[in-house]
Design a protein around this motif. Structure first.
Motif, PDB file in Angstrom:
ATOM      1  N   LEU A 206       0.761  -1.197   0.027  1.00  0.00           N
ATOM      2  CA  LEU A 206      -0.069   0.039  -0.016  1.00  0.00           C
ATOM      3  C   LEU A 206       0.892   1.242  -0.034  1.00  0.00           C
ATOM      4  CD1 LEU A 206      -2.573  -1.238   2.617  1.00  0.00           C
ATOM      5  CD2 LEU A 206      -3.004  -0.915   0.303  1.00  0.00           C
ATOM      6  N   ARG A 207       0.823   1.831  -1.213  1.00  0.00           N
ATOM      7  CA  ARG A 207       1.911   3.010  -1.132  1.00  0.00           C
ATOM      8  C   ARG A 207       1.240   4.433  -1.539  1.00  0.00           C
ATOM      9  NH1 ARG A 207       7.455   2.602  -2.650  1.00  0.00           N
ATOM     10  NH2 ARG A 207       8.298   4.757  -2.636  1.00  0.00           N
ATOM     11  N   ARG A 208       1.540   5.251  -0.564  1.00  0.00           N
ATOM     12  CA  ARG A 208       0.994   6.650  -0.840  1.00  0.00           C
ATOM     13  C   ARG A 208       1.994   7.366  -1.564  1.00  0.00           C
ATOM     14  NH1 ARG A 208      -1.301  11.243   3.305  1.00  0.00           N
ATOM     15  NH2 ARG A 208      -0.379  13.057   2.060  1.00  0.00           N
ATOM     16  N   VAL A 209       1.590   8.137  -2.744  1.00  0.00           N
ATOM     17  CA  VAL A 209       2.239   8.997  -3.515  1.00  0.00           C
ATOM     18  C   VAL A 209       1.599  10.236  -3.381  1.00  0.00           C
ATOM     19  CG1 VAL A 209       3.519   7.219  -4.763  1.00  0.00           C
ATOM     20  CG2 VAL A 209       1.099   8.186  -5.470  1.00  0.00           C
ATOM     21  N   ASP A 210       2.198  11.226  -4.121  1.00  0.00           N
ATOM     22  CA  ASP A 210       1.599  12.479  -4.467  1.00  0.00           C
ATOM     23  C   ASP A 210       1.293  12.683  -5.860  1.00  0.00           C
ATOM     24  OD1 ASP A 210       1.258  15.340  -2.826  1.00  0.00           O
ATOM     25  OD2 ASP A 210       2.078  15.808  -4.918  1.00  0.00           O
ATOM     26  N   ALA A 211       0.019  13.269  -6.197  1.00  0.00           N
ATOM     27  CA  ALA A 211      -0.258  13.441  -7.453  1.00  0.00           C
ATOM     28  C   ALA A 211      -0.661  14.842  -7.614  1.00  0.00           C
ATOM     29  CB  ALA A 211      -1.473  12.302  -8.020  1.00  0.00           C
ATOM     30  N   SER A 212       0.138  15.825  -8.055  1.00  0.00           N
ATOM     31  CA  SER A 212      -0.070  17.142  -8.046  1.00  0.00           C
ATOM     32  C   SER A 212      -0.721  17.787  -6.655  1.00  0.00           C
ATOM     33  CB  SER A 212      -0.893  17.622  -9.275  1.00  0.00           C
ATOM     34  OG  SER A 212       0.013  17.096 -10.447  1.00  0.00           O
ATOM     35  N   GLY A 213      -0.298  17.341  -5.678  1.00  0.00           N
ATOM     36  CA  GLY A 213      -1.023  17.890  -4.293  1.00  0.00           C
ATOM     37  C   GLY A 213      -2.000  16.833  -3.875  1.00  0.00           C
ATOM     38  N   MET A 214      -2.676  15.912  -4.524  1.00  0.00           N
ATOM     39  CA  MET A 214      -3.483  14.888  -4.077  1.00  0.00           C
ATOM     40  C   MET A 214      -2.859  13.718  -3.583  1.00  0.00           C
ATOM     41  SD  MET A 214      -6.614  13.254  -6.127  1.00  0.00           S
ATOM     42  CE  MET A 214      -7.709  12.037  -5.360  1.00  0.00           C
ATOM     43  N   PRO A 215      -3.042  13.004  -2.346  1.00  0.00           N
ATOM     44  CA  PRO A 215      -2.505  11.952  -1.975  1.00  0.00           C
ATOM     45  C   PRO A 215      -3.312  10.760  -2.624  1.00  0.00           C
ATOM     46  CG  PRO A 215      -3.365  13.148   0.075  1.00  0.00           C
ATOM     47  CD  PRO A 215      -4.042  13.979  -1.176  1.00  0.00           C
ATOM     48  N   VAL A 216      -2.372   9.980  -3.078  1.00  0.00           N
ATOM     49  CA  VAL A 216      -2.919   8.829  -3.848  1.00  0.00           C
ATOM     50  C   VAL A 216      -2.706   7.484  -3.422  1.00  0.00           C
ATOM     51  CG1 VAL A 216      -2.918   7.817  -6.389  1.00  0.00           C
ATOM     52  CG2 VAL A 216      -3.318  10.021  -6.027  1.00  0.00           C
ATOM     53  N   LEU A 217      -3.424   6.417  -3.306  1.00  0.00           N
ATOM     54  CA  LEU A 217      -2.862   5.118  -2.919  1.00  0.00           C
ATOM     55  C   LEU A 217      -2.718   4.377  -4.234  1.00  0.00           C
ATOM     56  CD1 LEU A 217      -2.632   3.103  -0.457  1.00  0.00           C
ATOM     57  CD2 LEU A 217      -4.910   2.233  -1.221  1.00  0.00           C
ATOM     58  N   LEU A 218      -1.332   3.903  -4.226  1.00  0.00           N
ATOM     59  CA  LEU A 218      -1.158   2.872  -5.390  1.00  0.00           C
ATOM     60  C   LEU A 218      -1.151   1.431  -4.953  1.00  0.00           C
ATOM     61  CD1 LEU A 218       1.639   4.808  -7.281  1.00  0.00           C
ATOM     62  CD2 LEU A 218      -0.481   4.729  -7.973  1.00  0.00           C
ATOM     63  N   VAL A 219      -1.611   0.557  -5.489  1.00  0.00           N
ATOM     64  CA  VAL A 219      -1.361  -0.902  -5.133  1.00  0.00           C
ATOM     65  C   VAL A 219      -0.956  -1.843  -6.562  1.00  0.00           C
ATOM     66  CG1 VAL A 219      -2.399  -2.807  -4.140  1.00  0.00           C
ATOM     67  CG2 VAL A 219      -2.919  -0.721  -3.326  1.00  0.00           C
TER      68      VAL A 219
END
Ligand code: FES
Length: 293
Positions: A206-219
């Motif tokens: 479960l990886r949190r990343v930043d997409a232009s200011g929006m926290p996004v969860l990648l799996v």
């Protein structure tokens, strides 16, 4: 900091805390997998199926019915019409049924709002509503016992008290942000943006990343990479600290479960779906953007 008198008064009521400490886990246990009510009924009571908190819908029933009863009571007092009086009695009875349903859904929501000020205000909101309900039950009993004037007085008292409760309910939504979609403040990027090197995302992480200011969860699951909003729609919990359950993620705060496929709520208390982002891999980079779905 308190912004109004009712909330300032409630903030000083420390005696509410021990009640909340006992009541909240009891209700939560009743709604758990092993509890007598269970999570399926809890989903219905939260309004997961509706995509909107059911409690907020149901509160209109007692408020509307009891307001109508107040108008009919005034007319009965002025005209002496028994037919109008019977209408007022019926409106109070309908309001009591609605109040019971609203209490059940409200208690269910309240059991999953954690601690602190919202919990205390929520409990006060419920107790004030219960007081209003007792006034209306008393009013109905007095009317049945032919003490109509006293019955009308209790109904008006109930209306004043239920208005205070409604005010506190509004405060919970608009100030404390209970029941609102906590992903609403974030907008996914319109165009693809690179958020992580593909090689850095491990299987089932479960990886949190930043997409232009929006926290996004990648799996990543096999060949597919899923991307949904990382902030839980319920109360803002961090989904990247939650638990992966097949093709779904469970929030670490209150246990909402969301599908990674389409963000759908599989289990409440959240009633709002998680926004899903479109994913592609270009030049070894994972890129995401707003999904058209
Ligand atoms: S913050 Fe409550 S379930 Fe996620």
């Amino acid at each position: 900091m308190a912004t109004n008198i009712p909330v300032a008064v409630i903030e000083k009521q420390d005696w509410l805390e021990p009640i909340a400490d006992r009541l909240q886990p009891t209700v939560a246990a009743a709604l758990s997998v092993d509890g007598p009510i269970g999570p399926k009924a809890a989903n219905i009571l939260h309004g997961t199926w509706l995509g909107h908190p059911l409690h907020v819908v149901l509160t209109d029933v007692p408020l509307g019915s009891w307001t109508a009863a107040a108008v009919l009571d005034v007319l009965e007092e002025k005209t002496g019409s028994r037919a109008i009086g019977r209408g007022a009695d019926a409106a109070i009875a309908v309001g009591l049924v609605g109040a019971a349903a609203a209490a059940l859904t409200g208690l269910t929501d309240w059991s999953k709002i954690g601690g602190g000020r919202p919990r205390r205000i929520g409990l006060a909101h419920g107790l004030v509503n219960a007081t209003a309900t007792v006034c209306y039950i008393t009013s109905l009993c007095l009317r049945r016992a032919h003490s109509r004037r006293a019955g009308r007085r209790f109904a008006w008292l109930g209306l004043i008290i239920s208005s205070v409760a409604a005010y506190l309910g509004g405060h919970l939504v608009y100030k404390e942000k209970i029941g609102v979609d906590h992903t609403a403040n974030y907008s996914p990027p319109e165009d693809f943006v690179a958020v992580l090197a593909e090689a850095e995302l491990r299987e089932n992480e479960l990886r949190r990343v930043d997409a232009s200011g929006m926290p996004v969860l990648l799996v990543r699951r096999g060949n597919r990479v899923y991307a949904i909003a990382e902030t839980c729609a319920h109360l803002g919990g961090p989904l990247s600290e939650g638990k992966l359950e097949d093709v779904a993620v469970r929030c670490p705060w209150h246990g909402s479960r969301f599908s990674l496929e389409d963000g759908r709520v599989l289990e409440g208390p959240s009633v709002h779906a998680q926004p899903v982002l479109e994913v592609r891999v270009r030049d070894g980079q994972i890129e995401v953007r707003r999904s058209e779905r």
